[in-house]
Scaffold this motif. Sequence first.
Motif, PDB file in Angstrom:
ATOM      1  N   MET A   1       0.855  -1.201   0.000  1.00  0.00           N
ATOM      2  CA  MET A   1       0.000   0.000   0.000  1.00  0.00           C
ATOM      3  C   MET A   1       0.887   1.247   0.000  1.00  0.00           C
ATOM      4  N   PRO A   2       0.707   2.123  -0.965  1.00  0.00           N
ATOM      5  CA  PRO A   2       1.605   3.291  -1.025  1.00  0.00           C
ATOM      6  C   PRO A   2       1.362   4.257   0.143  1.00  0.00           C
ATOM      7  N   VAL A   3       2.440   4.861   0.641  1.00  0.00           N
ATOM      8  CA  VAL A   3       2.316   5.816   1.747  1.00  0.00           C
ATOM      9  C   VAL A   3       1.796   7.145   1.214  1.00  0.00           C
ATOM     10  N   LYS A   4       0.761   7.653   1.894  1.00  0.00           N
ATOM     11  CA  LYS A   4       0.135   8.907   1.461  1.00  0.00           C
ATOM     12  C   LYS A   4       0.200   9.972   2.560  1.00  0.00           C
ATOM     13  N   TYR A   5       0.231   9.499   3.829  1.00  0.00           N
ATOM     14  CA  TYR A   5       0.117  10.409   4.968  1.00  0.00           C
ATOM     15  C   TYR A   5       1.362  10.330   5.836  1.00  0.00           C
ATOM     16  N   VAL A   6       1.960  11.482   6.122  1.00  0.00           N
ATOM     17  CA  VAL A   6       3.124  11.492   7.012  1.00  0.00           C
ATOM     18  C   VAL A   6       2.794  12.345   8.233  1.00  0.00           C
ATOM     19  N   LEU A   7       2.918  11.739   9.418  1.00  0.00           N
ATOM     20  CA  LEU A   7       2.610  12.419  10.682  1.00  0.00           C
ATOM     21  C   LEU A   7       3.906  12.748  11.420  1.00  0.00           C
ATOM     22  N   PHE A   8       3.969  13.960  11.942  1.00  0.00           N
ATOM     23  CA  PHE A   8       5.170  14.402  12.652  1.00  0.00           C
ATOM     24  C   PHE A   8       4.843  14.813  14.085  1.00  0.00           C
ATOM     25  N   ASP A   9       5.673  14.371  15.017  1.00  0.00           N
ATOM     26  CA  ASP A   9       5.727  14.974  16.339  1.00  0.00           C
ATOM     27  C   ASP A   9       6.390  16.360  16.185  1.00  0.00           C
ATOM     28  N   ILE A  10       6.269  17.241  17.176  1.00  0.00           N
ATOM     29  CA  ILE A  10       6.913  18.567  17.086  1.00  0.00           C
ATOM     30  C   ILE A  10       8.233  18.610  17.871  1.00  0.00           C
ATOM     31  N   ASP A  11       8.148  18.463  19.197  1.00  0.00           N
ATOM     32  CA  ASP A  11       9.310  18.725  20.072  1.00  0.00           C
ATOM     33  C   ASP A  11      10.390  17.669  19.898  1.00  0.00           C
ATOM     34  N   ASP A  12      11.586  18.125  19.604  1.00  0.00           N
ATOM     35  CA  ASP A  12      12.749  17.267  19.350  1.00  0.00           C
ATOM     36  C   ASP A  12      12.590  16.414  18.099  1.00  0.00           C
ATOM     37  N   THR A  13      11.558  16.729  17.307  1.00  0.00           N
ATOM     38  CA  THR A  13      11.418  16.069  16.002  1.00  0.00           C
ATOM     39  C   THR A  13      11.562  17.123  14.895  1.00  0.00           C
ATOM     40  N   LEU A  14      10.773  18.179  14.988  1.00  0.00           N
ATOM     41  CA  LEU A  14      10.864  19.251  13.990  1.00  0.00           C
ATOM     42  C   LEU A  14      11.859  20.339  14.405  1.00  0.00           C
ATOM     43  N   PHE A  15      12.077  20.486  15.712  1.00  0.00           N
ATOM     44  CA  PHE A  15      13.067  21.467  16.188  1.00  0.00           C
ATOM     45  C   PHE A  15      13.677  20.985  17.505  1.00  0.00           C
ATOM     46  N   PRO A  16      14.873  21.459  17.816  1.00  0.00           N
ATOM     47  CA  PRO A  16      15.575  20.966  19.012  1.00  0.00           C
ATOM     48  C   PRO A  16      15.030  21.578  20.296  1.00  0.00           C
ATOM     49  N   SER A  17      13.880  21.073  20.757  1.00  0.00           N
ATOM     50  CA  SER A  17      13.203  21.695  21.900  1.00  0.00           C
ATOM     51  C   SER A  17      13.991  21.534  23.198  1.00  0.00           C
ATOM     52  N   THR A  18      14.650  20.392  23.380  1.00  0.00           N
ATOM     53  CA  THR A  18      15.421  20.199  24.611  1.00  0.00           C
ATOM     54  C   THR A  18      16.548  21.223  24.701  1.00  0.00           C
ATOM     55  N   ASP A  19      17.265  21.414  23.600  1.00  0.00           N
ATOM     56  CA  ASP A  19      18.346  22.407  23.579  1.00  0.00           C
ATOM     57  C   ASP A  19      17.813  23.809  23.859  1.00  0.00           C
ATOM     58  N   PHE A  20      16.696  24.147  23.215  1.00  0.00           N
ATOM     59  CA  PHE A  20      16.164  25.498  23.395  1.00  0.00           C
ATOM     60  C   PHE A  20      15.653  25.715  24.814  1.00  0.00           C
ATOM     61  N   ALA A  21      15.019  24.703  25.383  1.00  0.00           N
ATOM     62  CA  ALA A  21      14.514  24.849  26.754  1.00  0.00           C
ATOM     63  C   ALA A  21      15.683  25.060  27.711  1.00  0.00           C
ATOM     64  N   GLN A  22      16.741  24.300  27.510  1.00  0.00           N
ATOM     65  CA  GLN A  22      17.911  24.433  28.376  1.00  0.00           C
ATOM     66  C   GLN A  22      18.531  25.831  28.251  1.00  0.00           C
ATOM     67  N   LEU A  23      18.690  26.280  27.012  1.00  0.00           N
ATOM     68  CA  LEU A  23      19.261  27.610  26.783  1.00  0.00           C
ATOM     69  C   LEU A  23      18.364  28.699  27.377  1.00  0.00           C
ATOM     70  N   ALA A  24      17.057  28.559  27.174  1.00  0.00           N
ATOM     71  CA  ALA A  24      16.115  29.562  27.680  1.00  0.00           C
ATOM     72  C   ALA A  24      16.197  29.641  29.207  1.00  0.00           C
ATOM     73  N   ARG A  25      16.288  28.484  29.845  1.00  0.00           N
ATOM     74  CA  ARG A  25      16.363  28.476  31.315  1.00  0.00           C
ATOM     75  C   ARG A  25      17.674  29.072  31.804  1.00  0.00           C
ATOM     76  N   LYS A  26      18.768  28.737  31.130  1.00  0.00           N
ATOM     77  CA  LYS A  26      20.055  29.303  31.539  1.00  0.00           C
ATOM     78  C   LYS A  26      20.088  30.815  31.306  1.00  0.00           C
TER      79      LYS A  26
END
Lengths: 222, 222
Positions: A1-26
Amino acid sequence: MPVKYVLFDIDDTLFPSTDFAQLARKNAIRAMVDMGLEKDPDILYRKLLTIIDREGSNYEGHFDRLCKSLRLKKPARFVAAAVAAYHNTKMSIQPFPGVARSLMKLKESGYMLYVATNGSTIKQWDKLIRLRIAFYFDDVFVSEEMGRAKSKKFFNDVLRRLDAEPGECVMVGDKEAADILPAKELGITTVKVRQGREAREKTSADYRIGHAGEIRSVLERL
Amino acid sequence: MPVKYVLFDIDDTLFPSTDFAQLARKNAIRAMVDMGLEKDPDILYRKLLTIIDREGSNYEGHFDRLCKSLRLKKPARFVAAAVAAYHNTKMSIQPFPGVARSLMKLKESGYMLYVATNGSTIKQWDKLIRLRIAFYFDDVFVSEEMGRAKSKKFFNDVLRRLDAEPGECVMVGDKEAADILPAKELGITTVKVRQGREAREKTSADYRIGHAGEIRSVLERL
């Protein structure tokens, strides 16, 4: 069956949320010290992490709580400095390299793109908007709006909303329990992103990539 | 009696808050339309102003309320777009020209500088921090922290805190009822800033200036 739909998580998938959270807190801690708080920044940072661990990362009063724990007489200036520095940093979030171009290429190739994420609906939309990638997605599924966190049931609801078969779908995310296991159980093809806390952990995902900017290398093989 | 203490209001005295609020709100509306909301921006803007009038400008849910009044099915993306654009604009606030230099000159001349403002303590500190003028002030008096809005009693409390005589003080602000009348009644020298809603209204202030960047012209005459 050909793939038609692609689902994405956001945090740490589309952008480095862990890095940004750490930097923001520091940066927030540095701003408090810069405002005249005479404490060791490393100790303050560790105190802050303890509060975040206890209250959850979506709790709004971390810096208030930190100032209270220090028994400051006039906390407002420090809370304001921390929140300003924190938001300034979080406002500068960037996608992983190649993410925007990859999403565009996938759209050109005829894929339908979706977000499947845990969190607050408005906060997750805020990230898509700030990352300037909101328009690539045909729809956005956030746990708060769906009434449940990512799970077999969540993905089943998504399949029903898309009127899609599991075999037509790919799920891309970094968290084994939220992104990979429940999707895989339903027969969705799973792609693990090696980022965040679970970057080096074992996975039962069908494929592994460094971040979402590399997703085309997987789709080409399906 | 020589003047030793100069008190400043913040909004429309140290920076053009009315202009920034208007721009921030218009940018928020534009961002909602850009996100796909098919409504006339002018009508949306007027609806928003009605909500702000009713709920007060410190109410946190203006855009939520606006989306509810439009009966949008999926409001999160529009609320997120509006709030992001609003905050982006508000983060770029700048003092009136010459304010920072004037404050520095006054400090050099030996004046003690203070803020006397109505509002939320953290929000008012946030403005001083973003304007990069927080350090010019020897102390900051905010109504929330003082337990009362600007009034004769408020200014009396400030005088007591400074251990100052009214004749040693100057109050600079744009609002007749909050900044000028109560201070003047106590014998504080008053300077009206011609900005905001009351820019062209009559005043009983002792002096008038265009904005706080012009304060030295008054102090030189005292």
